[in-house]
Enzyme design. Structure first.
Site, PDB file in Angstrom:
ATOM      1  CB  SER A  91      -0.958  -0.034   1.189  1.00 50.52           C
ATOM      2  OG  SER A  91      -1.904   1.006   1.112  1.00 50.52           O
ATOM      3  CG  HIS A 199      -6.116  -0.242  -0.672  1.00 44.71           C
ATOM      4  ND1 HIS A 199      -5.383   0.060  -1.795  1.00 44.71           N
ATOM      5  CD2 HIS A 199      -5.290  -0.033   0.392  1.00 44.71           C
ATOM      6  CE1 HIS A 199      -4.161   0.411  -1.429  1.00 44.71           C
ATOM      7  NE2 HIS A 199      -4.083   0.379  -0.112  1.00 44.71           N
TER       8      HIS A 199
END
Length: 305
Positions: A91, A199
């Site tokens: 990420s 996300h």
């Protein structure tokens, strides 16, 4: 000493006092903290060393702190003669990988990560959302459990390792998906201490604004391969702003990334930055992947031997 992968951790790896040992022991690491502070317009060393846990855990703070710590640890490793064939980050860590491979400068990386953290914090503050780790259930069954929810948005977002997948979404939808997972046989469904549904499509507006922001930056050819957690493949720089927009609203496919790297011969790694989360994932993904955590100077010295 050369390793296959440099693994860079994502949000959640932060801890009060992070990086202080590196700052005090390595001139190269200290220079990273100083440049980060200049680029961010704030004392990043003070943020990392002196902040209470709740302050450091805010997205707008944790992202710049983790990025800086990881880049400082990388600088200390390189100072000690350690090199890498490829980079990958979880990420937020993908931004660190871009900086580590020279696609963006450290100064630009600080600016981009600072903006990303602010945008994601704003999105988290505007939506009642969250995340939860599902343990002991096949990915397909977790996907089905999320698809069965009709009261809001919830998605599988972090494909971490066998037996662990994180889901995220609006609060009510998230709670329903957790119950669905338990009914399907999950060993545990654990809410995470974050307020954002990261996300997921709930980050779409923040992702759009980030794309507009990074469009003005200059990107360079990478000095080593970068594996992206968007699809697990080597990153193409054809349109990096579009990639980073999609990256913010799409799942982290860490298992796929690691498998692809290992298929290419990358069977050693260092987790460069705070914590040992990715080292733990590595052991569960494959016993053939040797990963060392490098969070302080003791870790740097161990990795260099």
């Amino acid at each position: 000493m050369e390793y296959g992968f440099a693994f860079f951790p994502g949000q959640g790896a932060q801890a009060p006092g992070m990086g202080k040992d590196l700052f005090e022991s390595s001139a190269a690491a200290r220079a990273v903290f100083e440049e980060a502070s200049e680029g961010a317009g704030r004392d990043v060393a003070k943020l990392c060393f002196d902040s209470e846990k709740d302050v450091l855990s805010r997205t707008e703070n944790s992202q710049i702190a983790i990025f800086t710590h990881s880049m400082a640890a990388l600088a200390a490793l390189r100072e000690a003669g350690v090199s890498f064939k490829a980079a990958a980050g979880f990420s937020l860590g993908e931004y660190t990988a871009l900086a580590a491979a020279g696609v963006v400068s450290l100064a630009d990386g600080i600016k981009i990560v600072s903006m990303r953290g602010r945008l994601m914090q704003q999105a988290a503050d505007s939506i009642d959302g969250g995340m939860a780790a599902i343990m002991g259930l096949d990915d397909e069954k977790i996907e089905q459990a999320c698809n069965a929810v009709t009261c809001g948005i919830v998605r599988p977002v972090n494909y971490n390792c066998p037996g662990q997948l994180v889901i995220a979404g609006e609060r009510g939808a998230l709670e329903q998906a957790m119950e669905n997972c338990k009914a399907a046989g999950a060993r545990r469904a654990v809410p995470l201490a974050v307020s954002g549904a990261f996300h997921t499509p709930l980050m779409a507006e923040a992702a759009k604004e980030l794309r507009a922001f990074v469009a003005d930056f200059t990107f360079h050819a990478p000095t080593m391969d970068i594996y992206s957690n968007l699809d697990g493949k080597k990153l193409s720089l054809t349109d990096l702003p579009a990639h980073l927009e999609q990256h913010m609203v799409s799942p982290v496919r860490w298992k796929t990334l690691v498998a692809n790297g290992m298929a290419a011969g990358l069977t050693t790694a260092c987790e460069v930055g705070p914590g040992k989360t990715l080292t733990g994932f590595a052991g569960k993904i494959s016993k053939e992947l040797v990963c060392k955590p490098v969070a302080d100077m003791a870790g740097v010295q161990d990795a260099a031997e």
